[in-house]
Design a protein around this motif. Structure first.
Motif, PDB file in Angstrom:
ATOM      1  N   ALA A  27       0.831  -1.210   0.000  1.00 18.90           N
ATOM      2  CA  ALA A  27       0.000   0.000   0.000  1.00 18.90           C
ATOM      3  C   ALA A  27       0.861   1.255   0.000  1.00 18.90           C
ATOM      4  CB  ALA A  27      -0.922  -0.008   1.218  1.00 18.90           C
ATOM      5  N   ALA A  28       1.975   1.238   0.749  1.00 17.78           N
ATOM      6  CA  ALA A  28       2.861   2.400   0.795  1.00 17.78           C
ATOM      7  C   ALA A  28       3.538   2.622  -0.560  1.00 17.78           C
ATOM      8  CB  ALA A  28       3.914   2.223   1.887  1.00 17.78           C
ATOM      9  N   ILE A  29       3.903   1.542  -1.245  1.00 17.10           N
ATOM     10  CA  ILE A  29       4.506   1.667  -2.571  1.00 17.10           C
ATOM     11  C   ILE A  29       3.495   2.256  -3.545  1.00 17.10           C
ATOM     12  CG2 ILE A  29       5.356   0.353  -4.561  1.00 17.10           C
ATOM     13  CD1 ILE A  29       6.714  -1.513  -2.539  1.00 17.10           C
ATOM     14  N   ALA A  30       2.260   1.781  -3.468  1.00 19.86           N
ATOM     15  CA  ALA A  30       1.218   2.312  -4.348  1.00 19.86           C
ATOM     16  C   ALA A  30       0.990   3.794  -4.091  1.00 19.86           C
ATOM     17  CB  ALA A  30      -0.074   1.532  -4.152  1.00 19.86           C
ATOM     18  N   ALA A  31       0.991   4.209  -2.819  1.00 21.47           N
ATOM     19  CA  ALA A  31       0.799   5.620  -2.476  1.00 21.47           C
ATOM     20  C   ALA A  31       1.967   6.458  -2.975  1.00 21.47           C
ATOM     21  CB  ALA A  31       0.640   5.788  -0.973  1.00 21.47           C
ATOM     22  N   ALA A  32       3.197   5.943  -2.858  1.00 23.42           N
ATOM     23  CA  ALA A  32       4.375   6.676  -3.325  1.00 23.42           C
ATOM     24  C   ALA A  32       4.351   6.830  -4.845  1.00 23.42           C
ATOM     25  CB  ALA A  32       5.656   5.953  -2.891  1.00 23.42           C
ATOM     26  N   GLU A  33       3.932   5.782  -5.550  1.00 24.88           N
ATOM     27  CA  GLU A  33       3.853   5.868  -7.009  1.00 24.88           C
ATOM     28  C   GLU A  33       2.765   6.842  -7.440  1.00 24.88           C
ATOM     29  OE1 GLU A  33       3.408   1.856  -8.326  1.00 24.88           O
ATOM     30  OE2 GLU A  33       5.553   1.478  -8.242  1.00 24.88           O
ATOM     31  N   ALA A  34       1.653   6.869  -6.699  1.00 22.07           N
ATOM     32  CA  ALA A  34       0.575   7.795  -7.036  1.00 22.07           C
ATOM     33  C   ALA A  34       1.013   9.239  -6.818  1.00 22.07           C
ATOM     34  CB  ALA A  34      -0.660   7.485  -6.199  1.00 22.07           C
ATOM     35  N   ALA A  35       1.834   9.473  -5.784  1.00 24.67           N
ATOM     36  CA  ALA A  35       2.296  10.827  -5.479  1.00 24.67           C
ATOM     37  C   ALA A  35       3.468  11.233  -6.368  1.00 24.67           C
ATOM     38  CB  ALA A  35       2.721  10.923  -4.022  1.00 24.67           C
ATOM     39  N   GLY A  36       4.069  10.277  -7.064  1.00 20.15           N
ATOM     40  CA  GLY A  36       5.218  10.568  -7.906  1.00 20.15           C
ATOM     41  C   GLY A  36       4.801  11.252  -9.199  1.00 20.15           C
ATOM     42  N   PRO A  37       5.785  11.623  -9.990  1.00 16.51           N
ATOM     43  CA  PRO A  37       5.490  12.316 -11.250  1.00 16.51           C
ATOM     44  C   PRO A  37       4.865  11.372 -12.267  1.00 16.51           C
ATOM     45  CG  PRO A  37       7.815  11.845 -11.087  1.00 16.51           C
ATOM     46  CD  PRO A  37       7.208  11.445  -9.768  1.00 16.51           C
ATOM     47  N   GLN A  38       4.125  11.926 -13.202  1.00 13.18           N
ATOM     48  CA  GLN A  38       3.536  11.139 -14.282  1.00 13.18           C
ATOM     49  C   GLN A  38       4.649  10.739 -15.250  1.00 13.18           C
ATOM     50  OE1 GLN A  38       0.418  10.288 -13.867  1.00 13.18           O
ATOM     51  NE2 GLN A  38       0.381  11.558 -12.041  1.00 13.18           N
ATOM     52  N   SER A  39       4.357   9.853 -16.166  1.00 14.31           N
ATOM     53  CA  SER A  39       5.379   9.378 -17.095  1.00 14.31           C
ATOM     54  C   SER A  39       5.932  10.551 -17.915  1.00 14.31           C
ATOM     55  CB  SER A  39       4.795   8.317 -18.026  1.00 14.31           C
ATOM     56  OG  SER A  39       3.745   8.885 -18.779  1.00 14.31           O
ATOM     57  N   GLY A  40       7.244  10.567 -18.067  1.00 13.79           N
ATOM     58  CA  GLY A  40       7.886  11.629 -18.825  1.00 13.79           C
ATOM     59  C   GLY A  40       8.287  12.828 -17.991  1.00 13.79           C
ATOM     60  N   GLU A  41       7.745  12.973 -16.783  1.00 18.57           N
ATOM     61  CA  GLU A  41       8.102  14.105 -15.930  1.00 18.57           C
ATOM     62  C   GLU A  41       9.373  13.793 -15.162  1.00 18.57           C
ATOM     63  OE1 GLU A  41       5.107  15.907 -13.511  1.00 18.57           O
ATOM     64  OE2 GLU A  41       3.525  15.295 -14.881  1.00 18.57           O
ATOM     65  N   SER A  42       9.909  14.792 -14.497  1.00 22.46           N
ATOM     66  CA  SER A  42      11.126  14.608 -13.726  1.00 22.46           C
ATOM     67  C   SER A  42      10.946  15.186 -12.331  1.00 22.46           C
ATOM     68  CB  SER A  42      12.297  15.281 -14.435  1.00 22.46           C
ATOM     69  OG  SER A  42      12.027  16.652 -14.578  1.00 22.46           O
ATOM     70  N   VAL A  43      11.947  14.946 -11.476  1.00 19.18           N
ATOM     71  CA  VAL A  43      11.921  15.396 -10.080  1.00 19.18           C
ATOM     72  C   VAL A  43      13.216  16.138  -9.804  1.00 19.18           C
ATOM     73  CG1 VAL A  43      11.865  14.587  -7.684  1.00 19.18           C
ATOM     74  CG2 VAL A  43      10.500  13.439  -9.395  1.00 19.18           C
ATOM     75  N   ARG A  44      13.144  17.164  -8.950  1.00 18.20           N
ATOM     76  CA  ARG A  44      14.336  17.907  -8.539  1.00 18.20           C
ATOM     77  C   ARG A  44      15.278  16.982  -7.774  1.00 18.20           C
ATOM     78  NH1 ARG A  44      13.634  23.856  -7.229  1.00 18.20           N
ATOM     79  NH2 ARG A  44      15.168  23.374  -5.639  1.00 18.20           N
ATOM     80  N   VAL A  45      16.572  17.160  -7.971  1.00 17.17           N
ATOM     81  CA  VAL A  45      17.553  16.294  -7.334  1.00 17.17           C
ATOM     82  C   VAL A  45      17.551  16.478  -5.816  1.00 17.17           C
ATOM     83  CG1 VAL A  45      19.526  17.840  -7.624  1.00 17.17           C
ATOM     84  CG2 VAL A  45      19.905  15.404  -7.453  1.00 17.17           C
ATOM     85  N   ASP A  46      17.415  17.710  -5.310  1.00 17.12           N
ATOM     86  CA  ASP A  46      17.418  17.907  -3.857  1.00 17.12           C
ATOM     87  C   ASP A  46      16.204  17.243  -3.215  1.00 17.12           C
ATOM     88  OD1 ASP A  46      15.640  19.769  -4.914  1.00 17.12           O
ATOM     89  OD2 ASP A  46      16.099  21.291  -3.416  1.00 17.12           O
ATOM     90  N   SER A  47      15.073  17.283  -3.901  1.00 19.32           N
ATOM     91  CA  SER A  47      13.864  16.662  -3.388  1.00 19.32           C
ATOM     92  C   SER A  47      13.987  15.137  -3.406  1.00 19.32           C
ATOM     93  CB  SER A  47      12.669  17.101  -4.247  1.00 19.32           C
ATOM     94  OG  SER A  47      11.501  16.462  -3.843  1.00 19.32           O
TER      95      SER A  47
END
Length: 186
Positions: A40-60
């Motif tokens: 359930a925690a993995i599913a929640a983390a994936e849902a909160a993550g960026p959509q396909s093709g998006e990126s995340v800040r390195v510090d974050s």
């Protein structure tokens, strides 16, 4: 015939559930089973993550996967040149992508990780470990690290002789010599 609901139960004949080489129990399809809370925690983390093709800040990201304690420490590490992505020094807002190699020097140790999954929110340690591949060199053994000089409680302030002995023990003899030379100059 076993159903989906019987997957976690021990068979009637007393045989244990199948396991892989590392001892992780596996389901009927051979895929490792996960704890329901972890899943359930993995599913929640994936849902909160960026959509396909998006990126995340390195510090974050380095904060979210628990390589550092606070996001501001991540930003400071980036500004100080302690974070490299694919060999290049980066700013805190640098965009990460899956497959990037992140090198982080923090608390006297270098961490080398390869991004497997992008997340924005901080997650628990078991889930965070699944977001990267750790290629870091092992930490030095505790015996190899020189112990710091510890004074007895109530011993008071160190004398000049004590300070020089501690500096010599720590390998700061050049600092001690420079201080002595500065004291003797007119």
């Amino acid at each position: 015939m076993a159903s989906e609901h019987d997957e976690g139960k021990v068979p009637v004949d007393g045989a244990a559930a199948p396991q892989d080489a590392s001892g992780v129990p596996q389901g009927a399809s051979g895929v490792p089973r996960q704890d329901p809370g972890t899943a359930a925690a993995i599913a929640a983390a994936e849902a909160a993550g960026p959509q396909s093709g998006e990126s995340v800040r390195v510090d974050s990201w380095i904060w979210a996967v628990r390589l550092i304690k606070t996001r501001s420490q991540g930003a400071t590490a980036c500004k100080g040149g302690h974070v490299r992505v694919n060999g290049d020094r980066v700013k805190p807002a640098h965009s990460l992508r899956v497959g990037d190699e992140v090198r982080l020097r923090h608390e006297g140790r270098e961490r080398v990780v390869v991004v497997k999954r992008l997340i924005r929110k901080r997650v628990g340690a078991p889930i965070a470990v699944q977001c990267y591949v750790d290629n870091s060199p092992p930490p030095p053994p505790r015996e190899a690290v020189a112990p710091a000089g510890v004074r007895d409680r109530g011993a008071g302030r160190p004398t000049k002789r004590d300070r020089r002995d501690m500096e010599r023990l720590r390998g700061l003899e050049s600092l001690a010599r420079a201080r002595r030379d500065a004291e003797t100059r007119p």
